[in-house]
Design a protein around this motif. Structure first.
Motif, short mmCIF file in Angstrom:
data_model
loop_
_atom_site.label_atom_id
_atom_site.label_comp_id
_atom_site.label_asym_id
_atom_site.label_seq_id
_atom_site.Cartn_x
_atom_site.Cartn_y
_atom_site.Cartn_z
N LEU A 33 -33.49 79.92 -6.73
CA LEU A 33 -32.23 80.29 -6.08
C LEU A 33 -32.38 80.24 -4.57
O LEU A 33 -31.45 79.88 -3.85
N GLY A 34 -33.56 80.61 -4.08
CA GLY A 34 -33.79 80.60 -2.64
C GLY A 34 -34.12 79.21 -2.12
O GLY A 34 -34.32 79.03 -0.93
N GLY A 35 -34.22 78.23 -3.04
CA GLY A 35 -34.49 76.87 -2.60
C GLY A 35 -35.97 76.58 -2.39
O GLY A 35 -36.32 75.69 -1.64
N TYR A 36 -36.85 77.33 -3.08
CA TYR A 36 -38.28 77.07 -2.95
C TYR A 36 -38.83 76.58 -4.28
O TYR A 36 -38.26 76.86 -5.32
N ASN A 37 -39.91 75.85 -4.21
CA ASN A 37 -40.48 75.25 -5.39
C ASN A 37 -41.43 76.24 -6.07
O ASN A 37 -42.52 76.49 -5.57
N PRO A 38 -41.01 76.82 -7.23
CA PRO A 38 -41.84 77.85 -7.85
C PRO A 38 -43.17 77.32 -8.35
O PRO A 38 -44.17 78.03 -8.32
N LEU A 39 -43.18 76.07 -8.81
CA LEU A 39 -44.42 75.52 -9.35
C LEU A 39 -45.48 75.42 -8.25
O LEU A 39 -46.62 75.80 -8.43
N LEU A 40 -45.02 74.90 -7.11
CA LEU A 40 -45.92 74.77 -5.96
C LEU A 40 -46.40 76.16 -5.53
O LEU A 40 -47.57 76.36 -5.22
N ALA A 41 -45.48 77.11 -5.55
CA ALA A 41 -45.81 78.46 -5.11
C ALA A 41 -46.85 79.10 -6.03
O ALA A 41 -47.82 79.70 -5.57
N TYR A 42 -46.66 78.97 -7.36
CA TYR A 42 -47.60 79.58 -8.29
C TYR A 42 -48.95 78.87 -8.24
O TYR A 42 -50.00 79.51 -8.36
N THR A 43 -48.89 77.54 -8.09
CA THR A 43 -50.17 76.82 -7.94
C THR A 43 -50.90 77.36 -6.71
O THR A 43 -52.10 77.60 -6.74
N ALA A 44 -50.12 77.55 -5.63
CA ALA A 44 -50.73 78.05 -4.39
C ALA A 44 -51.32 79.43 -4.60
O ALA A 44 -52.40 79.74 -4.10
N LEU A 45 -50.60 80.28 -5.37
CA LEU A 45 -51.09 81.63 -5.63
C LEU A 45 -52.45 81.57 -6.32
O LEU A 45 -53.40 82.22 -5.90
N PHE A 46 -52.56 80.77 -7.38
CA PHE A 46 -53.80 80.74 -8.13
C PHE A 46 -54.90 80.01 -7.37
O PHE A 46 -56.07 80.35 -7.49
N GLN A 47 -54.48 79.02 -6.57
CA GLN A 47 -55.48 78.34 -5.76
C GLN A 47 -56.04 79.27 -4.70
O GLN A 47 -57.22 79.25 -4.39
N LYS A 48 -55.14 80.09 -4.16
CA LYS A 48 -55.57 81.04 -3.13
C LYS A 48 -56.61 81.99 -3.73
O LYS A 48 -57.58 82.36 -3.07
N VAL A 49 -56.39 82.40 -4.98
CA VAL A 49 -57.29 83.38 -5.58
C VAL A 49 -58.57 82.74 -6.11
O VAL A 49 -59.66 83.24 -5.90
N PHE A 50 -58.43 81.59 -6.82
CA PHE A 50 -59.59 81.00 -7.48
C PHE A 50 -60.06 79.71 -6.80
O PHE A 50 -60.96 79.04 -7.29
N GLY A 51 -59.39 79.35 -5.71
CA GLY A 51 -59.64 78.06 -5.08
C GLY A 51 -61.06 77.85 -4.59
O GLY A 51 -61.65 76.81 -4.80
N ASP A 52 -61.63 78.84 -3.90
CA ASP A 52 -63.01 78.68 -3.47
C ASP A 52 -63.72 80.02 -3.55
O ASP A 52 -63.12 81.06 -3.81
N LEU A 53 -65.02 79.98 -3.32
CA LEU A 53 -65.83 81.18 -3.50
C LEU A 53 -65.40 82.30 -2.56
O LEU A 53 -65.38 83.46 -2.94
N TYR A 54 -65.03 81.92 -1.33
CA TYR A 54 -64.63 82.95 -0.37
C TYR A 54 -63.47 83.78 -0.92
O TYR A 54 -63.49 85.00 -0.91
N ASN A 55 -62.48 83.06 -1.43
CA ASN A 55 -61.29 83.76 -1.90
C ASN A 55 -61.56 84.56 -3.17
O ASN A 55 -61.00 85.63 -3.37
N ILE A 56 -62.43 84.03 -4.04
CA ILE A 56 -62.79 84.81 -5.23
C ILE A 56 -63.45 86.12 -4.79
O ILE A 56 -63.11 87.19 -5.26
N GLY A 57 -64.35 86.00 -3.82
CA GLY A 57 -65.04 87.19 -3.31
C GLY A 57 -64.07 88.19 -2.71
O GLY A 57 -64.15 89.39 -2.96
#
Lengths: 358, 341
Positions: A33-57
């Motif tokens: 509804l806000g005009g944002y891409n939810p798929l991209l956003a959720y991918t970004a969320l999980f990438q942010k968390v599990f994307g690299d060791l720093y973020n996992i830590g």
């Protein structure tokens, strides 16, 4: 295979899983509804968390204090007490740890454990005040814990500003190296994520939580008081003593959280204008985790992942902070409102039952 | 088993629907990334005040937005908001790890964190406002608040009718001490007979304390108060407003931004502006031009980093003239404004 399906289709795990899914779907609709891409956003969320060791830590760092405050609230809840004061007990734990950490020079094998123990005991003491007032004077613990939150905040600010302050700074001195519980080598391997012993302590604490409540006589009494204080008293249990015990142990959990946050993450305590917020999140963590040890750990992981991953949604997908907050809140809303999820799932389940009878 | 099948189909259906919506924009984003390589990327991390704090965070973001407007197509700017102390380091690291060309930490409170991230990532460039970070890849921007405060001190010294002037400070920290010292020197230079009453409230976020401090001062015959106390100063304005409405002749000198915009010209005598936006703009622009210099950058009157607003409807021309005289003397080095009391 069948066993795995059964595990995931059990009510206790199916409902939360479906709730998370529904929350994410609802969040997706908001983003669309806000005009944002939810798929991209959720991918970004999980990438942010599990994307690299720093973020996992760093995600582990975010989860750790939530486990402690979640356990704190859950423990009191098992005895029928609503501990809104995990926040204040957390602050007292931090204060105790920073006091020992900055003011004493001791060998590391005494210093860090002592700082943790003092923090935990201060947190426990802070909880026990509310427990005592409830048991002996019948003062509602909701009121006293809320007020003690503010007392702890300003007490900590006063003590830091006048006794522990680093010159020209808005914070205490840095704690001695011997009091640090950072895992330096591991942290370097994780790209300098702030890893520390706290997560191990948190899992141990969850284990202790389970043992106390379900494997000891005291735990049996605590839960009995929670189910029905009058019946417990009639059965010869000392309700007052149990109320104080429950608030003390709950306070110890939150105090531990505050102590490890200082010793492992910050290495100092700031003169803060507001409460840190982990205690309030702990209430939601406990409720979502159904006041069980394992539930609290999973709920803390959910909270931590969402909170930490949110930054990725803004950074990569350009979703504004306000919309991210709505998404997070709706996930938690659906998880907490399990009745609503059951209602939504009802049509599907009825068919299943019909099929089974045939 | 049927219900799970149905559920599965439902979920799959919705996700394909969403995926369908997603593809276009995703391609768009990829196309963007092609050109993104040539952009100079500048990020900033707010402190817990957030980007709409009506103060230095907002001012810093305005500076970056202006840069984005002036250099359309050359730069990309973004901010990350910190909701707690714990997020400073991950937020800074996020920009650094993603290869952004410059990462700003905004505010005194982020000093330690910028230092940590700078040491862990020696190849990255960082900058900080209001704190001095000793690292070879960090530009530290501080302001000579004492120089600007000197000028508003001159205004207060010349315009007071009671010869009593007030100073309301937030916390007693080095930054605020510079305001205090400069203001005191300015008042004394313009009006040696004037008496200054000081009050440090101990907080930047307590308008009620500011109001109480202002009330005490006005009761003692003070007619002009200079505040360097963030949101605590809002209370000073409230008290002045109430007194003005009751017919008393009182004034407030604002801080950081032109506060007459927020509180009105009827009580705001002038403001000691601290141009965080210009500082952010200036250092970021230097980076774009390939002239980024790590180290300490001090912005005073000469660099236009501090000073009075362009429009001062409440100050008579002869006073303004005096102020400009002092300003020239400070810039020429004839007057050395003390930064400590």
């Amino acid at each position: 295979m069948n066993k795995i399906v059964k595990f995931f289709t059990k009510d206790s795990s199916l409902i939360p899983l479906m709730a998370i899914l529904l929350g994410l779907l609802f969040g997706a609709v908001v983003m669309l509804l806000g005009g944002y891409n939810p798929l991209l956003a959720y991918t970004a969320l999980f990438q942010k968390v599990f994307g690299d060791l720093y973020n996992i830590g760093e995600t582990i760092r975010q989860i750790t204090p939530l486990i402690f405050t979640g356990l704190s609230v859950a423990f009191a809840f098992r005895t029928g007490l609503f501990n809104i004061g995990a926040e204040g007990q957390f602050v007292m734990g931090s204060l105790g740890a920073v006091w020992i950490g900055t003011q004493f020079a001791l060998p590391w094998y005494i210093h860090a454990p002592l700082a943790i123990i003092v923090g935990a005991l201060l947190g426990g003491f802070w909880g026990a005040i509310s427990g005592y007032l409830k048991a002996k004077r019948g003062v509602n613990e909701v009121i006293t814990t809320i007020m003690l939150n503010y007392i702890s905040l300003y007490l900590a600010n006063y003590i830091i500003a006048n006794y522990l302050r680093a010159p020209g700074q808005q914070r205490s001195e840095i704690i001695q190296d011997s009091a640090s519980i950072s895992l330096n080598t591991l942290s370097e391997f994780f790209g300098y994520a702030r890893l520390h012993w706290g997560i191990i302590l948190a899992i141990l604490a969850a284990f202790v939580f389970y043992i106390i409540l379900w494997k000891t006589k005291m735990g049996f009494e605590l839960r009995a008081v929670g189910f029905n204080p009058h019946a417990a008293e009639y059965a010869g249990m000392n309700v007052n003593k149990n109320v104080i015990n429950a608030m003390f142990i709950g306070g110890v959990f939150a105090g531990l959280g505050g102590a490890i946050e200082v010793l492992g993450v910050f290495k100092y305590m700031t003169i803060s204008a507001s409460l840190p917020g982990y205690g309030f999140d702990g209430i939601a963590v406990a409720l979502i985790g159904a006041n069980t040890a394992l539930g609290v750990i999973f709920a803390a992981i959910l909270f931590g992942v969402l909170e930490f991953g949110a930054a990725g949604m803004k950074f990569v997908a350009g979703v504004p902070i306000e919309v991210i907050e709505i998404v997070i809140a709706s996930v938690i809303f659906f998880v907490a409102a399990s009745g609503l999820v059951k209602f939504i799932l009802k049509p599907f389940r009825r068919k299943e039952k019909g099929g089974a009878v045939e | 088993m049927k219900k799970y099948l149905l559920l599965l189909i439902l979920v799959l259906g919705i996700s394909t629907l969403l995926a369908g919506c997603g593809t276009d924009t995703e391609n768009g984003a990829e196309n963007n990334q092609g050109t993104e390589e040539s952009l100079v990327k500048i990020g900033m991390v707010t402190d817990v005040g957030g980007v709409n704090d009506n103060s230095f965070n907002q001012s810093a973001w305005e500076g970056l937005q202006l840069l984005d407007k002036d250099l359309k197509g050359e730069v990309k700017v973004d901010f990350a908001q910190s909701t707690s102390d714990a997020e400073y380091i991950p937020n800074l690291t996020q920009f650094v790890k993603a290869g952004w060309d410059l990462t700003w930490g905004i505010g005194f409170l982020m000093g330690d964190h910028v230092k940590t991230v700078a040491e862990q990532n020696p190849e990255a460039k960082l900058a900080i406002i209001d704190a001095v970070v000793d690292a070879p890849n960090v530009a530290s921007v501080t302001f000579k608040e004492h120089e600007g405060s000197f000028l508003v001190g001159v205004v207060a010294g010349l315009m007071t009718k009671t010869d009593k002037i007030g100073f309301v400070g937030g916390m007693d920290i080095p930054v605020i001490a510079r305001f205090d010292a400069g203001f005191t020197a300015g008042v004394k230079a313009a009006n040696p007979d004037a008496k200054i009453i000081y009050n440090y409230t101990g907080a930047f976020d307590k308008p009620d304390l500011g109001k109480a401090a202002a009330a005490t001062m006005y009761d003692q015959g003070v007619d002009i108060i200079f505040h360097a106390a963030g949101a605590t100063g809002d209370g000073v304005f409230n008290e002045a407003k109430a007194r003005k409405d009751a017919g008393q002749d009182v004034w407030v000198i604002g801080v950081d931004k032109d506060q007459s915009i927020t509180f009105g010209d009827d009580i705001t005598l002038t403001s000691m502006m601290k141009r965080v936006d210009q500082a952010v703009y200036r250092v970021s622009k230097e980076l774009v031009d390939g002239e980024f210099k790590p180290g300490l950058i001090q912005l005073g009157l000469k660099e236009n980093g501090v000073g009075l607003p362009a429009e001062n409807p409440n100050i008579p021309a002869d006073v303004l003239e005096k102020v400009n005289e002092f300003k020239q003397k400070i810039i020429n080095g004839e007057i050395e404004v003390p930064s400590e009391k």
